[in-house]
Write an enzyme that holds these catalytic residues in place. Structure first.
Site, PDB file in Angstrom:
ATOM      1  N   LYS A  14     -18.810   6.535  -6.996  1.00 11.47           N
ATOM      2  CA  LYS A  14     -19.943   6.823  -6.105  1.00 11.47           C
ATOM      3  C   LYS A  14     -19.522   7.812  -5.028  1.00 11.47           C
ATOM      4  CE  LYS A  14     -22.333   2.473  -6.626  1.00 11.47           C
ATOM      5  NZ  LYS A  14     -22.339   1.113  -6.155  1.00 11.47           N
ATOM      6  N   ASP A  60       0.841  -1.204   0.000  1.00 12.85           N
ATOM      7  CA  ASP A  60       0.000   0.000   0.000  1.00 12.85           C
ATOM      8  C   ASP A  60       0.881   1.261   0.000  1.00 12.85           C
ATOM      9  OD1 ASP A  60      -1.647   2.114   0.628  1.00 12.85           O
ATOM     10  OD2 ASP A  60      -2.537   1.180   2.403  1.00 12.85           O
ATOM     11  N   ASP A  72      -9.317   9.511 -16.290  1.00 12.84           N
ATOM     12  CA  ASP A  72     -10.322   9.555 -17.355  1.00 12.84           C
ATOM     13  C   ASP A  72     -11.698   9.845 -16.749  1.00 12.84           C
ATOM     14  OD1 ASP A  72     -10.920   7.226 -16.043  1.00 12.84           O
ATOM     15  OD2 ASP A  72     -10.903   5.941 -17.807  1.00 12.84           O
ATOM     16  N   PHE A 109      -5.569   1.419 -18.521  1.00 16.93           N
ATOM     17  CA  PHE A 109      -6.843   2.000 -18.086  1.00 16.93           C
ATOM     18  C   PHE A 109      -7.246   3.185 -18.944  1.00 16.93           C
ATOM     19  CE2 PHE A 109      -8.897  -0.038 -14.579  1.00 16.93           C
ATOM     20  CZ  PHE A 109      -7.979  -1.022 -14.252  1.00 16.93           C
ATOM     21  N   GLU A 110      -6.253   3.891 -19.451  1.00 18.26           N
ATOM     22  CA  GLU A 110      -6.562   4.998 -20.356  1.00 18.26           C
ATOM     23  C   GLU A 110      -7.288   4.458 -21.603  1.00 18.26           C
ATOM     24  OE1 GLU A 110      -3.058   7.061 -21.598  1.00 18.26           O
ATOM     25  OE2 GLU A 110      -4.205   8.815 -22.231  1.00 18.26           O
ATOM     26  N   ASP A 135      -7.816   4.691  -9.136  1.00 16.92           N
ATOM     27  CA  ASP A 135      -9.214   4.239  -9.071  1.00 16.92           C
ATOM     28  C   ASP A 135     -10.123   5.449  -8.837  1.00 16.92           C
ATOM     29  OD1 ASP A 135      -8.704   1.353  -9.212  1.00 16.92           O
ATOM     30  OD2 ASP A 135      -7.691   1.674  -7.304  1.00 16.92           O
ATOM     31  N   THR A 147      -1.882   4.259 -21.184  1.00 16.13           N
ATOM     32  CA  THR A 147      -1.890   3.168 -20.204  1.00 16.13           C
ATOM     33  C   THR A 147      -3.088   2.255 -20.500  1.00 16.13           C
ATOM     34  OG1 THR A 147      -3.345   3.998 -18.475  1.00 16.13           O
ATOM     35  CG2 THR A 147      -1.100   4.886 -18.487  1.00 16.13           C
TER      36      THR A 147
HETATM   37  C1  LIG Z   1      -7.344   1.999 -12.186  1.00 15.79           C
HETATM   38  S1  LIG Z   1      -5.833   1.222 -11.939  1.00 15.79           S
HETATM   39  C2  LIG Z   1      -4.717   2.085 -13.037  1.00 15.79           C
HETATM   40  C3  LIG Z   1      -3.490   1.313 -13.358  1.00 15.79           C
HETATM   41  C4  LIG Z   1      -2.499   1.964 -14.304  1.00 15.79           C
HETATM   42  N1  LIG Z   1      -1.935   3.180 -13.720  1.00 15.79           N
HETATM   43  C5  LIG Z   1      -3.121   2.270 -15.639  1.00 15.79           C
HETATM   44  O1  LIG Z   1      -3.348   3.457 -15.943  1.00 15.79           O
HETATM   45  O2  LIG Z   1      -3.390   1.321 -16.386  1.00 15.79           O
HETATM   46  C6  LIG Z   1      -5.323   1.808 -10.345  1.00 15.79           C
HETATM   47  C7  LIG Z   1      -4.222   0.981  -9.733  1.00 15.79           C
HETATM   48  O3  LIG Z   1      -3.817   1.562  -8.495  1.00 15.79           O
HETATM   49  C8  LIG Z   1      -3.546   0.524  -7.568  1.00 15.79           C
HETATM   50  N2  LIG Z   1      -3.670   1.095  -6.217  1.00 15.79           N
HETATM   51  C9  LIG Z   1      -4.792   1.609  -5.656  1.00 15.79           C
HETATM   52  N3  LIG Z   1      -4.548   2.040  -4.405  1.00 15.79           N
HETATM   53  C10 LIG Z   1      -3.237   1.793  -4.166  1.00 15.79           C
HETATM   54  C11 LIG Z   1      -2.393   1.997  -3.055  1.00 15.79           C
HETATM   55  N4  LIG Z   1      -2.856   2.554  -1.920  1.00 15.79           N
HETATM   56  N5  LIG Z   1      -1.099   1.638  -3.147  1.00 15.79           N
HETATM   57  C12 LIG Z   1      -0.634   1.056  -4.288  1.00 15.79           C
HETATM   58  N6  LIG Z   1      -1.392   0.823  -5.380  1.00 15.79           N
HETATM   59  C13 LIG Z   1      -2.670   1.195  -5.328  1.00 15.79           C
HETATM   60  C14 LIG Z   1      -4.564  -0.542  -7.905  1.00 15.79           C
HETATM   61  O4  LIG Z   1      -4.163  -1.817  -7.439  1.00 15.79           O
HETATM   62  C15 LIG Z   1      -4.620  -0.455  -9.417  1.00 15.79           C
HETATM   63  O5  LIG Z   1      -3.699  -1.336 -10.034  1.00 15.79           O
END
Ligand SMILES: C[S@@+](CC[C@H](N)C(=O)[O-])C[C@H]1O[C@@H](n2cnc3c(N)ncnc32)[C@H](O)[C@@H]1O
Length: 211
Positions: free
Chosen positions: A118, A91, A150, A187-188, A114, A185
């Protein structure tokens, strides 16, 4: 996790992953010279690996909680031989709180965190003033923080949060342009496929501050 990524995790993890511990680490041990860029939440890490591959004179520390993503990035590190990359599989909030000395980073990337769309979940969003205030001392003077989303409304929150911190200065009038060095990326792509608008913010830490 696929067998291939599990193999990369087992074989390359000991070399490229820094174990989480509740004690400050010496980043020079891993990156003896060159700038150090932090990326929080790299997902499957494809954009991360592409950036590190093209910028071998810089170092990249990626923090990600999702183990399959760590396995995937480790396999990319192996294929591309990315000695300028290290990963902490934990984390990011705890890592920042406990492991990172002040003045460590030349830049911080947060790509498509993320969105927690909501309203009742907004408190789980990463880009909020208390977390950015924790990140700030970890940045060097003139170091940058670069966030992309996004989710338009989260973009507005990002802009608002960063503007609210007096030690940070927007490098654009409001939204930043995508720099040529940032690849799309995973997710992008998902967001673009749904015709979502990409919002980017790029701020620098004012030189007059400590570190
Ligand atoms: C929506 S994804 C985006 C991934 C990547 N950056 C992309 O654009 O494809 C968000 C990522 O952040 C990670 N994440 C969320 N909270 C986190 C935290 N507190 N520490 C480390 N990673 C985290 C999640 O596991 C996830 O892989």
């Amino acid at each position: 996790m696929s067998k291939l990524h599990q193999k990369a995790y087992d074989e390359l993890g000991p070399k490229y992953c820094i174990p989480y511990e509740e004690q400050l680490i010496d980043l020079k041990k891993y990156f003896p010279k060159g700038e150090i860029i932090l990326e929080i939440g790299f997902g499957m890490g494809l954009a991360t690996a592409a950036i590190a591959d093209k910028n071998r004179d810089k170092n990249y520390l990626g923090i990600e909680v999702h183990k399959p993503g760590v396995g995937k990035l480790l396999s990319e590190i192996g294929i591309r031989n990315l000695d300028n990359m290290r990963i902490i599989n934990f984390d990011a909030v705890k890592v920042i709180d406990n492991m990172i000395p002040d003045g460590s980073f030349d830049g911080i990337h947060i790509f498509f965190p993320d969105p927690w769309p909501k309203k009742k979940h907004h408190k789980r969003r990463l880009v909020q003033a208390p977390f950015i205030k924790k990140l700030l001392p970890k940045l060097k003077n003139d170091g940058y923080i670069y966030c992309v989303t996004d989710w338009e409304e989260y973009g507005e929150q990002m802009l608002e949060v960063l503007i609210s911190i007096p030690e940070l200065k927007n490098q654009y009038e409001d939204w930043a342009n995508q720099p040529v060095w940032r690849p799309e990326t995973r997710f992008e792509r998902k967001g673009l496929d749904k015709s979502y608008k990409i919002r980017e913010v790029f701020f620098r830490k004012l030189i007059s501050q400590k570190n």
